[in-house]
Write an enzyme that holds these catalytic residues in place. Sequence first.
Site, PDB file in Angstrom:
ATOM      1  CG  ASP A  88       6.807   2.095   0.127  1.00 33.87           C
ATOM      2  OD1 ASP A  88       7.551   1.221  -0.377  1.00 33.87           O
ATOM      3  OD2 ASP A  88       6.123   1.889   1.142  1.00 33.87           O
TER       4      ASP A  88
ATOM      5  CG  PHE B 234      10.800   2.819  10.631  1.00 34.01           C
ATOM      6  CD1 PHE B 234      10.969   1.653   9.896  1.00 34.01           C
ATOM      7  CD2 PHE B 234       9.516   3.287  10.856  1.00 34.01           C
ATOM      8  CE1 PHE B 234       9.874   0.964   9.390  1.00 34.01           C
ATOM      9  CE2 PHE B 234       8.414   2.605  10.357  1.00 34.01           C
ATOM     10  CZ  PHE B 234       8.593   1.443   9.625  1.00 34.01           C
TER      11      PHE B 234
ATOM     12  CE  LYS C 192      -3.050  -2.460   3.163  1.00 26.94           C
ATOM     13  NZ  LYS C 192      -3.200  -2.698   4.615  1.00 26.94           N
ATOM     14  N   GLY C 193       2.123   1.086   0.374  1.00 32.56           N
ATOM     15  CA  GLY C 193       2.998   2.230   0.656  1.00 32.56           C
ATOM     16  C   GLY C 193       3.165   3.233  -0.468  1.00 32.56           C
TER      17      GLY C 193
ATOM     18  CG  ASP D 113       2.768   0.790   7.398  1.00 31.73           C
ATOM     19  OD1 ASP D 113       3.569   0.560   6.468  1.00 31.73           O
ATOM     20  OD2 ASP D 113       2.420  -0.080   8.223  1.00 31.73           O
TER      21      ASP D 113
ATOM     22  CG  ASP E 212      14.932  -1.268   4.725  1.00 32.39           C
ATOM     23  OD1 ASP E 212      16.017  -0.732   4.893  1.00 32.39           O
ATOM     24  OD2 ASP E 212      14.286  -1.773   5.662  1.00 32.39           O
TER      25      ASP E 212
END
Length: 174
Positions: free
Chosen positions: A98, A150, A41-42, A157, A101
Amino acid sequence: MEEIIHELLSEEVVAAKIEEIAQQIDRDYAGKTVHMICILKGSIFFFSELAKRIKLPVTMDFMSASSYGNGTESSGHLEIKKDLDEPVDGRDIIVVEDIIDSGHTLSLIKKIILARNPASLKLCTLLDKPDRREADIEPDYTGFVIPDEFVVGYGLDYAQRYRNLPYIGVLEFK
Ligand code: IMP
Ligand code: MG
């Protein structure tokens, strides 16, 4: 524990960067139709804002991949929760994410899509945290390279919260 958010990238700064990326995509894909894939969803806000600024013909599809857990660490166990609705063969694909990482998510998605024979495949990410990379993956379009912190907001989120913040901030636990 208290959660405090420090603004890292303002709404204006993010908007200006998205406009830049859209113009670059318009130049790179001139004469073509771009098939944009949103990784839910990011990337919803990044995907939407980017798509609105691209002047070329755009088609869209949506995919959801996730690692288990609600924490700030990716577990490495990935599953595809929602696959694409349409075939990708022969299409010029841009996967919109999004954040990269460890790189495991995008690397799995790239493998799945490449196996379906697209005409081309490029990766576009709003944020990149290269310090934490474990998989061998490099985005073709990057909004911002950020330090190993983070971050939340603009779709990102923490335990499903903060996605609706209009800016990107570092989440601190106090
Ligand atoms: P990777 O597989 O480790 O590259 O992780 C990618 C996914 O982990 C992203 O699509 C995000 O959903 C999540 N993620 C990684 N870093 C952050 C962060 O700083 N904030 C919020 N989500 C993150
Ligand atoms: Mg994500």
